[in-house]
Enzyme design. Structure first.
Site, PDB file in Angstrom:
ATOM      1  N   ASP A 105       1.246  -4.351  11.091  1.00 51.19           N
ATOM      2  CA  ASP A 105       1.062  -5.639  10.430  1.00 51.19           C
ATOM      3  C   ASP A 105      -0.016  -6.424  11.177  1.00 51.19           C
ATOM      4  O   ASP A 105      -0.098  -6.362  12.410  1.00 51.19           O
ATOM      5  CB  ASP A 105       2.389  -6.405  10.456  1.00 51.19           C
ATOM      6  CG  ASP A 105       2.344  -7.611   9.542  1.00 51.19           C
ATOM      7  OD1 ASP A 105       2.845  -7.506   8.409  1.00 51.19           O
ATOM      8  OD2 ASP A 105       1.795  -8.655   9.953  1.00 51.19           O
ATOM      9  N   TYR A 125      -3.760 -18.966  -3.975  1.00 47.08           N
ATOM     10  CA  TYR A 125      -4.454 -17.701  -3.675  1.00 47.08           C
ATOM     11  C   TYR A 125      -5.939 -17.980  -3.409  1.00 47.08           C
ATOM     12  O   TYR A 125      -6.465 -17.619  -2.344  1.00 47.08           O
ATOM     13  CB  TYR A 125      -4.265 -16.725  -4.849  1.00 47.08           C
ATOM     14  CG  TYR A 125      -5.146 -15.498  -4.774  1.00 47.08           C
ATOM     15  CD1 TYR A 125      -5.114 -14.658  -3.658  1.00 47.08           C
ATOM     16  CD2 TYR A 125      -6.023 -15.178  -5.814  1.00 47.08           C
ATOM     17  CE1 TYR A 125      -5.930 -13.538  -3.594  1.00 47.08           C
ATOM     18  CE2 TYR A 125      -6.834 -14.059  -5.753  1.00 47.08           C
ATOM     19  CZ  TYR A 125      -6.792 -13.245  -4.638  1.00 47.08           C
ATOM     20  OH  TYR A 125      -7.605 -12.137  -4.567  1.00 47.08           O
ATOM     21  N   PHE A 179     -13.997 -10.634  -9.500  1.00 42.67           N
ATOM     22  CA  PHE A 179     -12.833 -10.885 -10.352  1.00 42.67           C
ATOM     23  C   PHE A 179     -11.897  -9.682 -10.383  1.00 42.67           C
ATOM     24  O   PHE A 179     -11.018  -9.570  -9.560  1.00 42.67           O
ATOM     25  CB  PHE A 179     -13.248 -11.251 -11.783  1.00 42.67           C
ATOM     26  CG  PHE A 179     -13.671 -12.675 -11.946  1.00 42.67           C
ATOM     27  CD1 PHE A 179     -12.786 -13.710 -11.725  1.00 42.67           C
ATOM     28  CD2 PHE A 179     -14.961 -12.996 -12.336  1.00 42.67           C
ATOM     29  CE1 PHE A 179     -13.156 -15.035 -11.875  1.00 42.67           C
ATOM     30  CE2 PHE A 179     -15.356 -14.318 -12.499  1.00 42.67           C
ATOM     31  CZ  PHE A 179     -14.454 -15.334 -12.268  1.00 42.67           C
ATOM     32  N   PHE A 231      -2.600 -12.723 -24.839  1.00 45.50           N
ATOM     33  CA  PHE A 231      -2.276 -14.155 -24.773  1.00 45.50           C
ATOM     34  C   PHE A 231      -3.388 -14.985 -25.432  1.00 45.50           C
ATOM     35  O   PHE A 231      -4.331 -15.397 -24.777  1.00 45.50           O
ATOM     36  CB  PHE A 231      -2.058 -14.581 -23.317  1.00 45.50           C
ATOM     37  CG  PHE A 231      -0.891 -13.868 -22.690  1.00 45.50           C
ATOM     38  CD1 PHE A 231       0.408 -14.238 -23.018  1.00 45.50           C
ATOM     39  CD2 PHE A 231      -1.084 -12.811 -21.805  1.00 45.50           C
ATOM     40  CE1 PHE A 231       1.501 -13.575 -22.465  1.00 45.50           C
ATOM     41  CE2 PHE A 231      -0.009 -12.140 -21.247  1.00 45.50           C
ATOM     42  CZ  PHE A 231       1.287 -12.522 -21.581  1.00 45.50           C
ATOM     43  N   THR A 268     -12.610 -13.618  -3.419  1.00 42.64           N
ATOM     44  CA  THR A 268     -12.369 -13.652  -4.872  1.00 42.64           C
ATOM     45  C   THR A 268     -13.220 -14.741  -5.515  1.00 42.64           C
ATOM     46  O   THR A 268     -13.490 -15.770  -4.886  1.00 42.64           O
ATOM     47  CB  THR A 268     -10.878 -13.937  -5.169  1.00 42.64           C
ATOM     48  OG1 THR A 268     -10.746 -14.253  -6.552  1.00 42.64           O
ATOM     49  CG2 THR A 268     -10.342 -15.106  -4.372  1.00 42.64           C
ATOM     50  N   SER A 278      -2.134 -11.184  -3.079  1.00 42.21           N
ATOM     51  CA  SER A 278      -3.142 -11.536  -4.084  1.00 42.21           C
ATOM     52  C   SER A 278      -2.595 -11.740  -5.501  1.00 42.21           C
ATOM     53  O   SER A 278      -3.289 -11.470  -6.464  1.00 42.21           O
ATOM     54  CB  SER A 278      -4.252 -10.480  -4.088  1.00 42.21           C
ATOM     55  OG  SER A 278      -3.712  -9.195  -4.275  1.00 42.21           O
ATOM     56  N   ARG A 320      -2.104 -18.703 -22.425  1.00 40.96           N
ATOM     57  CA  ARG A 320      -1.474 -19.086 -21.155  1.00 40.96           C
ATOM     58  C   ARG A 320      -2.192 -20.322 -20.630  1.00 40.96           C
ATOM     59  O   ARG A 320      -3.428 -20.384 -20.694  1.00 40.96           O
ATOM     60  CB  ARG A 320      -1.618 -17.956 -20.126  1.00 40.96           C
ATOM     61  CG  ARG A 320      -0.718 -16.783 -20.401  1.00 40.96           C
ATOM     62  CD  ARG A 320      -0.825 -15.741 -19.331  1.00 40.96           C
ATOM     63  NE  ARG A 320      -2.183 -15.229 -19.193  1.00 40.96           N
ATOM     64  CZ  ARG A 320      -2.492 -14.087 -18.601  1.00 40.96           C
ATOM     65  NH1 ARG A 320      -1.554 -13.349 -18.059  1.00 40.96           N
ATOM     66  NH2 ARG A 320      -3.745 -13.683 -18.529  1.00 40.96           N
ATOM     67  N   ASP A 325      -5.978 -20.567 -18.724  1.00 45.62           N
ATOM     68  CA  ASP A 325      -6.761 -19.348 -18.925  1.00 45.62           C
ATOM     69  C   ASP A 325      -8.098 -19.697 -19.588  1.00 45.62           C
ATOM     70  O   ASP A 325      -8.138 -19.976 -20.789  1.00 45.62           O
ATOM     71  CB  ASP A 325      -5.977 -18.412 -19.870  1.00 45.62           C
ATOM     72  CG  ASP A 325      -5.581 -17.108 -19.212  1.00 45.62           C
ATOM     73  OD1 ASP A 325      -5.954 -16.899 -18.047  1.00 45.62           O
ATOM     74  OD2 ASP A 325      -4.900 -16.310 -19.873  1.00 45.62           O
ATOM     75  N   GLY A 380       0.819  -1.217   0.000  1.00 49.99           N
ATOM     76  CA  GLY A 380       0.000   0.000   0.000  1.00 49.99           C
ATOM     77  C   GLY A 380       0.847   1.259   0.000  1.00 49.99           C
ATOM     78  O   GLY A 380       2.073   1.207   0.094  1.00 49.99           O
TER      79      GLY A 380
HETATM   80  N1  LIG Z   1      -7.529  -6.178  -7.324  1.00 46.70           N
HETATM   81  C1  LIG Z   1      -8.448  -7.074  -7.688  1.00 46.70           C
HETATM   82  O1  LIG Z   1      -8.848  -7.127  -8.863  1.00 46.70           O
HETATM   83  C2  LIG Z   1      -9.055  -8.004  -6.648  1.00 46.70           C
HETATM   84  C3  LIG Z   1      -9.996  -8.957  -7.072  1.00 46.70           C
HETATM   85  C4  LIG Z   1     -10.582  -9.799  -6.113  1.00 46.70           C
HETATM   86  C5  LIG Z   1     -10.235  -9.688  -4.783  1.00 46.70           C
HETATM   87  N2  LIG Z   1      -9.304  -8.765  -4.400  1.00 46.70           N
HETATM   88  C6  LIG Z   1      -8.948  -8.672  -2.976  1.00 46.70           C
HETATM   89  O2  LIG Z   1      -9.114  -7.341  -2.548  1.00 46.70           O
HETATM   90  C7  LIG Z   1      -8.142  -7.019  -1.558  1.00 46.70           C
HETATM   91  C8  LIG Z   1      -7.400  -5.760  -1.953  1.00 46.70           C
HETATM   92  O3  LIG Z   1      -6.784  -5.931  -3.217  1.00 46.70           O
HETATM   93  P1  LIG Z   1      -5.938  -4.761  -3.900  1.00 46.70           P
HETATM   94  O4  LIG Z   1      -5.908  -5.022  -5.356  1.00 46.70           O
HETATM   95  O5  LIG Z   1      -6.418  -3.454  -3.393  1.00 46.70           O
HETATM   96  O6  LIG Z   1      -4.482  -5.115  -3.333  1.00 46.70           O
HETATM   97  P2  LIG Z   1      -3.371  -4.162  -2.689  1.00 46.70           P
HETATM   98  O7  LIG Z   1      -2.121  -4.983  -2.652  1.00 46.70           O
HETATM   99  O8  LIG Z   1      -3.343  -2.850  -3.395  1.00 46.70           O
HETATM  100  O9  LIG Z   1      -3.924  -3.948  -1.198  1.00 46.70           O
HETATM  101  C9  LIG Z   1      -3.690  -4.838  -0.140  1.00 46.70           C
HETATM  102  C10 LIG Z   1      -3.192  -4.027   1.044  1.00 46.70           C
HETATM  103  O10 LIG Z   1      -3.031  -4.877   2.170  1.00 46.70           O
HETATM  104  C11 LIG Z   1      -1.822  -4.521   2.827  1.00 46.70           C
HETATM  105  N3  LIG Z   1      -1.395  -5.719   3.575  1.00 46.70           N
HETATM  106  C12 LIG Z   1      -1.123  -6.951   3.055  1.00 46.70           C
HETATM  107  N4  LIG Z   1      -0.785  -7.787   4.048  1.00 46.70           N
HETATM  108  C13 LIG Z   1      -0.848  -7.083   5.214  1.00 46.70           C
HETATM  109  C14 LIG Z   1      -0.619  -7.420   6.573  1.00 46.70           C
HETATM  110  N5  LIG Z   1      -0.202  -8.633   6.952  1.00 46.70           N
HETATM  111  N6  LIG Z   1      -0.803  -6.455   7.512  1.00 46.70           N
HETATM  112  C15 LIG Z   1      -1.214  -5.193   7.158  1.00 46.70           C
HETATM  113  N7  LIG Z   1      -1.436  -4.829   5.873  1.00 46.70           N
HETATM  114  C16 LIG Z   1      -1.261  -5.768   4.919  1.00 46.70           C
HETATM  115  C17 LIG Z   1      -0.876  -4.096   1.714  1.00 46.70           C
HETATM  116  O11 LIG Z   1       0.175  -3.256   2.151  1.00 46.70           O
HETATM  117  C18 LIG Z   1      -1.842  -3.375   0.777  1.00 46.70           C
HETATM  118  O12 LIG Z   1      -1.932  -1.995   1.078  1.00 46.70           O
HETATM  119  C19 LIG Z   1      -7.252  -8.254  -1.425  1.00 46.70           C
HETATM  120  O13 LIG Z   1      -7.690  -8.983  -0.313  1.00 46.70           O
HETATM  121  C20 LIG Z   1      -7.497  -9.007  -2.711  1.00 46.70           C
HETATM  122  O14 LIG Z   1      -7.308 -10.390  -2.535  1.00 46.70           O
HETATM  123  C21 LIG Z   1      -8.698  -7.940  -5.302  1.00 46.70           C
END
Ligand SMILES: NC(=O)c1ccc[n+]([C@@H]2O[C@H](COP(=O)([O-])OP(=O)(O)OC[C@H]3O[C@@H](n4cnc5c(N)ncnc54)[C@H](O)[C@@H]3O)[C@@H](O)[C@H]2O)c1
Length: 321
Positions: free
Chosen positions: A52, A142, A170, A207, A118, A78, A279, A282, A37
């Protein structure tokens, strides 16, 4: 009005969830270790705690001090590919640290949780659009670790009164006025296409263009990040037992070439395409149903137009240059 802790609220989706919560009048504490983040993604009205999830003492202190009544749990690792080569990292963070969060909630008697899951929990779909009743059979660590946490939530509601909603979707896409996609490494199609439009990469690789779809490229389900954030806010009001909802864009989804064409139109730039081999693993088409979420949460995507999604992402990318 609720006092809400957002784990991962400095990340892409979490920061927009924090914005939406604030604009609805909730109090927000963002808890993030900044592994992925960014501090500047946290909206100004939120309190930021750099911590954390594995630090149980700081987590408890934060929940206690902020008198949090609910948690939106976005923090996770993720990256599908990484999860295959390093599953231990995914079990430790997505399951182990998730359970540590539930322990803290149990101790402090916080009974509401919205979990960002997800559609990957379903694995390879047999039927489209993917509904909640589809079998859960993830094909990578994942999805498996997200499912393990969802399963724990089922038991924790009855035993400890931690009521939850898991939201499965998704591809988050697009940007709010102040926050957008800045993953590092970037693996998501729209930011990669926009990097090609900006001249930051020579071309975009597609792909496979021989799938049985309308233009031969894969169909995927993109949801505007603001629509997703709205779903998380609505879900906070529906934590009763342990529910799971799939969220989808509605309609037929968008092909990879349609995303590229939308980006050409929005940016007015040339985007070179290279066609690479398919891929492995996919599927041609991935789309999720949102019928149950619409029925129970009153949610449907309001910003589903792919051109609008790409336009918001481009505006955000331009604002960072
Ligand atoms: N981006 C997508 O398309 C998508 C799709 C489905 C689900 N998700 C889920 O949505 C959530 C957010 O995804 P995103 O794309 O914003 O990802 P991101 O990596 O931008 O955000 C995740 C945040 O969690 C923080 N983090 C991770 N582990 C940590 C820990 N142990 N302690 C404290 N902070 C921690 C990271 O620093 C980051 O800021 C995730 O759980 C992901 O699995 C995302």
């Amino acid at each position: 009005m609720m006092r809400v802790l957002v784990t991962g609220g400095a990340g892409y989706i979490g920061s927009v969830v924090a914005e939406e919560l604030l604009s609805d009048g909730h109090e927000v504490v963002v808890y993030d270790n900044l592994a992925k983040g960014r501090r500047d993604a946290v909206p100004p009205g939120a309190t930021f705690v750099h911590g954390d999830l594995g630090d149980g003492q700081l987590l408890r202190e934060t929940l206690r001090r902020s008198r949090s009544e609910a948690v939106v749990h976005m923090a996770a690792d993720s990256l599908v590919g990484e999860s295959v080569v390093d599953p231990a990292k995914y079990y430790a963070n997505n399951v182990g640290n998730g359970l540590a969060l539930l322990d803290a909630m149990k101790e402090l008697e916080i009974g509401r949780l919205v979990f960002s899951s997800t559609v990957a929990v379903h694995g390879e779909p047999k039927k489209l659009p993917i509904e909640e009743t589809a079998p859960t059979d993830p094909v990578n660590p994942y999805g498996e670790t997200k499912l393990a946490f969802e399963r724990a939530l089922r038991w924790y509601s009855g035993a400890y009164g931690i009521h939850s909603v898991s939201l499965r979707y998704f591809n988050a896409a697009g940007a709010s006025e102040r926050s957008g996609e800045r993953h590092d490494p970037e693996t998501h199609l729209i930011p990669l296409v926009l990097q090609a439009a900006a001249g930051e990469r020579p071309a975009i690789t597609v792909f496979g263009d021989d799938y049985k779809t309308r233009d031969g490229t894969c169909i995927r389900d993109y949801i505007h990040v603001i629509d997703l954030a709205r779903a998380h806010v609505l879900a906070l009001g529906a934590c009763d037992g342990a529910r799971a909802y799939n969220l989808g864009c509605g309609g037929d989804g968008t092909t990879v070439m349609e995303v590229i064409d939308a980006a050409r139109e929005v940016t007015g730039r040339k985007i070179d395409v290279e066609v690479g081999p398919r891929r492995p693993g996919d599927p041609a088409r991935l789309v999720a149903s949102f019928a149950r979420a619409e029925r129970d949460l009153g949610w449907r995507p309001a910003l589903a137009d792919i051109r609008g999604i790409v336009e918001s992402a481009w505006r955000f990318a331009e604002s960072r240059r």
